[in-house]
Design a protein around this motif. Structure first.
Motif, PDB file in Angstrom:
ATOM      1  N   ASP A 186      -8.199  -2.532   0.537  1.00 29.85           N
ATOM      2  CA  ASP A 186      -9.061  -3.668   0.879  1.00 29.85           C
ATOM      3  C   ASP A 186      -8.644  -4.364   2.169  1.00 29.85           C
ATOM      4  O   ASP A 186      -9.414  -5.145   2.723  1.00 29.85           O
ATOM      5  CB  ASP A 186      -9.149  -4.673  -0.290  1.00 29.85           C
ATOM      6  CG  ASP A 186      -7.813  -5.314  -0.618  1.00 29.85           C
ATOM      7  OD1 ASP A 186      -6.768  -4.791  -0.180  1.00 29.85           O
ATOM      8  OD2 ASP A 186      -7.811  -6.340  -1.326  1.00 29.85           O
ATOM      9  N   GLY A 187      -7.436  -4.077   2.653  1.00 33.37           N
ATOM     10  CA  GLY A 187      -7.025  -4.628   3.950  1.00 33.37           C
ATOM     11  C   GLY A 187      -7.948  -4.202   5.069  1.00 33.37           C
ATOM     12  O   GLY A 187      -8.064  -4.887   6.090  1.00 33.37           O
ATOM     13  N   ASP A 218       0.848  -1.191   0.000  1.00 31.86           N
ATOM     14  CA  ASP A 218       0.000   0.000   0.000  1.00 31.86           C
ATOM     15  C   ASP A 218       0.884   1.242   0.000  1.00 31.86           C
ATOM     16  O   ASP A 218       2.001   1.207   0.508  1.00 31.86           O
ATOM     17  CB  ASP A 218      -0.870   0.058   1.270  1.00 31.86           C
ATOM     18  CG  ASP A 218      -2.026  -0.919   1.226  1.00 31.86           C
ATOM     19  OD1 ASP A 218      -2.138  -1.680   0.250  1.00 31.86           O
ATOM     20  OD2 ASP A 218      -2.814  -0.925   2.193  1.00 31.86           O
ATOM     21  N   ASP A 234      -3.827  -8.522   5.250  1.00 30.52           N
ATOM     22  CA  ASP A 234      -3.314  -7.698   4.143  1.00 30.52           C
ATOM     23  C   ASP A 234      -2.846  -6.366   4.730  1.00 30.52           C
ATOM     24  O   ASP A 234      -3.134  -6.055   5.883  1.00 30.52           O
ATOM     25  CB  ASP A 234      -4.456  -7.475   3.118  1.00 30.52           C
ATOM     26  CG  ASP A 234      -3.962  -6.936   1.787  1.00 30.52           C
ATOM     27  OD1 ASP A 234      -2.737  -6.738   1.635  1.00 30.52           O
ATOM     28  OD2 ASP A 234      -4.813  -6.714   0.906  1.00 30.52           O
ATOM     29  N   ASN A 235      -2.127  -5.610   3.919  1.00 28.15           N
ATOM     30  CA  ASN A 235      -1.751  -4.262   4.338  1.00 28.15           C
ATOM     31  C   ASN A 235      -3.017  -3.425   4.499  1.00 28.15           C
ATOM     32  O   ASN A 235      -3.975  -3.596   3.748  1.00 28.15           O
ATOM     33  CB  ASN A 235      -0.852  -3.601   3.294  1.00 28.15           C
ATOM     34  CG  ASN A 235       0.341  -4.463   2.916  1.00 28.15           C
ATOM     35  OD1 ASN A 235       0.621  -4.655   1.750  1.00 28.15           O
ATOM     36  ND2 ASN A 235       1.030  -4.999   3.904  1.00 28.15           N
ATOM     37  N   ASP A 260      -3.019   0.643  -3.712  1.00 24.94           N
ATOM     38  CA  ASP A 260      -2.740  -0.705  -3.221  1.00 24.94           C
ATOM     39  C   ASP A 260      -2.154  -1.502  -4.395  1.00 24.94           C
ATOM     40  O   ASP A 260      -2.855  -1.836  -5.341  1.00 24.94           O
ATOM     41  CB  ASP A 260      -4.059  -1.318  -2.717  1.00 24.94           C
ATOM     42  CG  ASP A 260      -3.882  -2.753  -2.224  1.00 24.94           C
ATOM     43  OD1 ASP A 260      -2.769  -3.306  -2.336  1.00 24.94           O
ATOM     44  OD2 ASP A 260      -4.877  -3.312  -1.726  1.00 24.94           O
TER      45      ASP A 260
HETATM   46 MG    MG Z   1      -4.718  -4.981  -0.436  1.00 27.52          MG
END
Ligand code: MG
Length: 429
Positions: free
Chosen positions: A189-190, A7, A228-229, A22
């Protein structure tokens, strides 16, 4: 849980732009792509406006696409979602000149490619402003899976539009009219793969400070798994040039006390990223008018005269009562008419003002026909149109209609493109 951070983000309050990207792609590709998108915006987005916003996204796409010629970076790409404060396009119907000395009013533009998101938190409710360019989002729009199924879908990481993969990219652009009290949330989306809408809403209701809200959202995403990030930007609108308070100020009889012009005021923001930044970016331009002085003076005068005290009290009470009832009606009226939706009027796609199905005594009113007939509308829009696709402004309704038109044009192009003639062969044993 990730060893690397793909990200990237930037906050440029002096140019009124806030961005989350991202990245994706093997080796270092993801990190490189998202960083290139951010750096391009930092370098090339100098003049706030829709044209420079779309051109800087095209420029970022081109740079990433070219850099992906390097075998180590092949296939890299990045999402980008940004919110920018821009001058409103001049209204062609009004005859004001560019140098009349009055700053044009400002509004917001959200631009999006990929599945990072922008949300609007207004009146206690959360609305996703962007459409995800992802496989699962398309399946949901087509009605083939439910939103709940999408949350756990094994292919939810597949995105259908991204910067850097193709030589050209088509971003979605959404104009938004900011209101004081609005909160805007940009995230990768993290965040939303770990934290649901109810949790996000609850945090934004509870924590007024953008820094605390962003930090809490990151904490919840890590608590939910942190697979996720996670990048989160929270923006608070602290001044809208008086748009939100005009109606109530007029009702309370305080309008004469305020001589501020709504034109020329800058939309003010306080911002925060992740767990760090402070919230005072443009707080100093917050409006300073103090309502209530007239009423306080009236009350003091009344107190000096014992004979008239009762009369004053009755009058004040009556005024307050009228104010409260009037305020309630005005609020309902405002709530019932402040939004727009796109739906069907008989057979035609139509823009309505109001809420689908109406609210109490307020029926939706027909704002604009589009000439698009039901039969032409791509399948994936139909359920949303039948329910009434709600949007916060007329400009956004028009944007939604133009997205439909664009898709219709794309379908038409596809179906009318020359195709090779079918060859029939038969085999004789
Ligand atoms: Mg992501």
């Amino acid at each position: 849980m990730r060893a690397t951070n793909q990200d990237a983000h930037v906050l440029l309050p002096e140019r009124g732009i806030y961005v989350v990207a991202d990245g994706m792609g093997g080796a270092q590709g993801g990190e490189v792509a998202s960083r290139m998108a951010i750096e391009t915006i930092q370098e090339s987005y100098q003049e706030p406006g829709a044209a420079s916003l779309t051109s800087v996204i095209a420029e970022a796409n081109r740079r990433i696409h070219e850099a992906a010629d390097d075998p180590g970076l092949r296939g890299m790409g990045t999402t980008t979602v940004a919110i920018a404060i821009v001058p409103e396009e001049p209204d062609p119907d009004t005859e004001s000149t560019a140098d009349d000395g009055i700053e044009p009013p400002q509004h917001l533009l959200v631009i999006n490619v990929g599945d990072s998101r922008a949300y609007l938190f207004r009146d206690g409710g959360l609305t996703q402003l962007t459409d995800d360019h992802s496989l699962v989002a398309e399946l949901v729009r087509d009605g083939r899976i439910t939103a709940r199924e999408a949350e756990a879908h094994p292919q939810r990481n597949i995105i259908t539009r991204v910067l850097g993969i193709y030589p050209e990219v088509q971003p979605d652009l959404w104009p938004v009219d900011p209101m004081r009290g609005d909160r805007y949330l940009l995230c990768s989306d993290g965040l939303f793969n770990e934290v649901n809408d109810d949790q996000m809403t609850s945090v934004l209701r509870r924590l007024e400070d953008p820094s605390e809200a962003a930090g809490e959202l990151v904490r919840l995403a890590n608590e939910g798994g942190g697979r996720d990030n996670i990048t989160v930007i929270v923006l608070n609108v602290v001044d809208d040039g008086g748009a939100a308070s005009k109606a109530s100020a007029a009702l309370a009889g305080e309008a004469r006390g305020s001589s501020r012009s709504s034109r020329g005021d800058v939309a003010g923001f306080s911002t925060a990223l992740g767990e760090g930044l402070s919230d005072d970016v443009l707080d100093s331009i917050r409006s300073g008018s103090k309502p209530g002085r007239g009423q306080r003076r009236a009350a003091r005068t009344a107190a000096r005269s014992t004979r008239s005290r009762l009369t004053w009290r009755v009058l004040l009470f009556t005024l307050l009562l009228i104010g409260v009832i009037g305020g309630a009606f005005a609020t309902i009226q405002w709530y019932g008419t402040s939004t727009y939706f796109v739906g069907f009027d008989g057979n035609e796609v139509t823009i309505f003002q109001g809420r689908p199905g109406g609210l109490l005594w307020i029926d939706p009113t027909l704002e604009d026909g589009t000439g698009i007939l039901r039969g032409e509308v791509p399948e994936r829009y139909v359920p949303s149109l039948e329910a009434g696709h709600q949007v916060p402004s007329l400009a956004r309704a028009k944007q939604y209609v133009s997205n439909i038109e664009r898709d219709i044009a794309a379908i038409t192009t596809t179906t009318t493109a020359p195709t090779p003639a079918a060859v029939t062969t038969s085999t004789v044993p």
